[in-house]
Write a protein that holds these residues in place. Structure first.
Motif, PDB file in Angstrom:
ATOM      1  N   GLU A 199      -0.689  -4.085  -9.035  1.00 45.76           N
ATOM      2  CA  GLU A 199      -0.351  -4.880  -7.850  1.00 45.76           C
ATOM      3  C   GLU A 199       1.012  -5.531  -8.028  1.00 45.76           C
ATOM      4  O   GLU A 199       1.817  -5.573  -7.097  1.00 45.76           O
ATOM      5  N   ARG A 219       2.408   1.587  -3.442  1.00 43.99           N
ATOM      6  CA  ARG A 219       1.445   2.133  -4.418  1.00 43.99           C
ATOM      7  C   ARG A 219       1.335   3.642  -4.261  1.00 43.99           C
ATOM      8  O   ARG A 219       1.267   4.375  -5.251  1.00 43.99           O
ATOM      9  N   ALA A 270       0.838  -1.208   0.000  1.00 41.68           N
ATOM     10  CA  ALA A 270       0.000   0.000   0.000  1.00 41.68           C
ATOM     11  C   ALA A 270       0.867   1.249   0.000  1.00 41.68           C
ATOM     12  O   ALA A 270       0.599   2.207  -0.733  1.00 41.68           O
TER      13      ALA A 270
END
Length: 85
Positions: free
Chosen positions: A32, A10, A7
């Motif tokens: 991903e 990202r 996370a």
């Protein structure tokens, strides 16, 4: 398999297009996969940096092994963790 750090990776990719382009060139399988590839890269760098730094500083002396055995083991573990082995 997503990792806990994905996370944050990202978010870094969203904020830094140069990093996103660099990682996407190596992991073109979608966002991903890119986040996981970046997580793996940062993890590998920090793990190897720590092992080498401790060896150079002499912190492994007297443990009955050489620095090259620890480095080889670290590389093998990282390769296994990221299904490269």
């Amino acid at each position: 398999m997503p990792f806990a750090g994905d996370a944050q990776m990202r978010a870094w990719l969203a904020a830094d297009t140069a990093v996103a382009a660099w990682v996407a060139a190596s992991a073109p399988d979608g966002p991903e996969a890119v986040a996981t590839a970046l997580t793996g890269t940062v993890l590998a760098w920090s793990t190897l940096h720590g092992t080498i730094g401790l060896e150079v500083s002499g912190h492994f002396s007297g443990m009955g092994h050489t620095g090259d055995t620890l480095l080889a083991t670290q590389v093998e573990l990282l390769a296994e963790a990221f299904s490269l082995k």
